[in-house]
Write a protein that holds these residues in place. Structure first.
Motif, short mmCIF file in Angstrom:
data_model
loop_
_atom_site.label_atom_id
_atom_site.label_comp_id
_atom_site.label_asym_id
_atom_site.label_seq_id
_atom_site.Cartn_x
_atom_site.Cartn_y
_atom_site.Cartn_z
N LYS A 75 0.78 -1.13 -0.14
CA LYS A 75 -0.16 0.02 -0.13
C LYS A 75 0.74 1.29 -0.17
O LYS A 75 0.84 1.94 -1.03
CB LYS A 75 -0.94 0.02 1.26
CG LYS A 75 -1.79 -1.33 1.24
CD LYS A 75 -3.03 -1.18 0.27
CE LYS A 75 -3.92 -2.50 0.61
NZ LYS A 75 -3.38 -3.59 0.48
N ARG A 77 -0.36 4.24 -9.20
CA ARG A 77 -0.68 3.25 -8.23
C ARG A 77 -1.09 1.99 -8.97
O ARG A 77 -1.27 0.85 -8.43
CB ARG A 77 -1.78 3.51 -7.30
CG ARG A 77 -1.48 4.80 -6.44
CD ARG A 77 -2.46 5.04 -5.69
NE ARG A 77 -2.32 6.14 -4.65
CZ ARG A 77 -2.98 7.40 -4.86
NH1 ARG A 77 -3.82 7.61 -5.78
NH2 ARG A 77 -2.73 8.43 -4.13
N TYR A 85 -6.66 -0.51 -2.87
CA TYR A 85 -5.84 0.71 -2.41
C TYR A 85 -6.26 1.67 -3.28
O TYR A 85 -5.75 1.69 -4.72
CB TYR A 85 -4.27 0.49 -2.59
CG TYR A 85 -3.44 1.47 -1.82
CD1 TYR A 85 -3.55 2.02 -0.82
CD2 TYR A 85 -2.66 2.39 -2.70
CE1 TYR A 85 -2.97 3.11 -0.32
CE2 TYR A 85 -1.90 3.29 -2.50
CZ TYR A 85 -1.94 3.69 -1.16
OH TYR A 85 -1.34 4.84 -0.71
#
Length: 250
Positions: A55, A64, A94
């Protein structure tokens, strides 16, 4: 409406590839079957650059995750796709429900993968000027899914970045033997739906039309295009257009 338009344009197949989820698959399947259209069940998943469990080290913004399109070839593929998507929520969430290469390796059977849009790993590395890294990513996906089950995806919604990326993908296909496929992202049915869709996006994201930094789909090209329109967009990649039908038949 989407299925009706596909039928009206004389097409026999259409795919559903919602982002990270499969909530719409059953309704889509039933609607397509009712109209005699072949439904291709899939998902555009979010792939973590590292482990789905990481994360804090996952980077920021677009770093991401990458996009990747997965299509189910058969019942095994459909069940594997459900497992991948479910794990994205339970193990990889996430900002988005993320999967990783480990999951893709474990549940790759019965799936066809496409390199997705400008947010795909292959395309994003091209945009960064990292062609060799892009090629390595493509070969990695091919190794995971198998030689005939990974395609480099050409899109053209009028964005200059896509035209540049497409030229690199043509070169990559020649160098690696990975075949191309031409696709069109569909976010609304007709070209004239662009403005209502933009307004709906504002409502969904709590933004105003006048806001500079907001989610938008540039160019107004995200409607269901006819075969003729697609052939005009990709006169240089006839095989990529033919591959849409080959994949649909599988």
């Amino acid at each position: 409406e989407c299925i009706s338009r596909v039928k009206e344009l004389g097409m026999d197949s259409v795919a559903i590839t919602d982002h990270g989820v499969m909530f719409g698959v059953i309704d889509f399947y039933r609607a397509a079957k009712a109209e005699g259209i072949h439904p291709i069940l899939g998902c555009e998943v979010y792939v973590a650059p590292g482990s789905r469990f990481e994360k804090e080290t996952a980077g920021s913004g677009e770093d991401r995750y990458y996009h990747l399109v997965l299509l189910a070839k058969n019942d095994i593929g459909y069940h594997n796709l459900m497992k991948i998507v479910s794990r994205g929520f339970t193990e990889g969430y996430y900002y988005k429900p993320r999967v990783d290469l480990e999951l893709l390796r474990e549940f790759h059977e019965g799936l066809i993968a496409l390199s997705a849009c400008l947010a795909g790993e292959v395309q994003r590395n091209i945009l960064r000027g990292m062609y060799e890294e892009s090629k390595s990513a493509a070969l990695r996906y091919q190794e995971i899914f198998g030689r005939d089950n990974f395609f480099l995806e050409l899109q053209d919604h009028g964005l200059k970045e896509q035209k540049m990326v497409n030229q690199s993908l043509l070169r990559m296909s020649q160098e690696t033997g990975i075949e191309l496929v031409a696709t069109n992202d569909v976010h609304y049915t007709y070209a004239e739906d662009e403005k209502p869709h933009d307004m709906l996006l504002c409502i969904q994201t709590g933004k105003k039309l006048s806001d500079e930094n907001r989610m938008r789909y540039e160019g107004g090209q995200y409607y269901i295009k006819s075969e003729e329109e697609m052939r005009k967009l990709f006169p240089y990649a006839v095989q990529a257009l033919e591959n849409t039908q080959k994949i649909a038949k599988r």
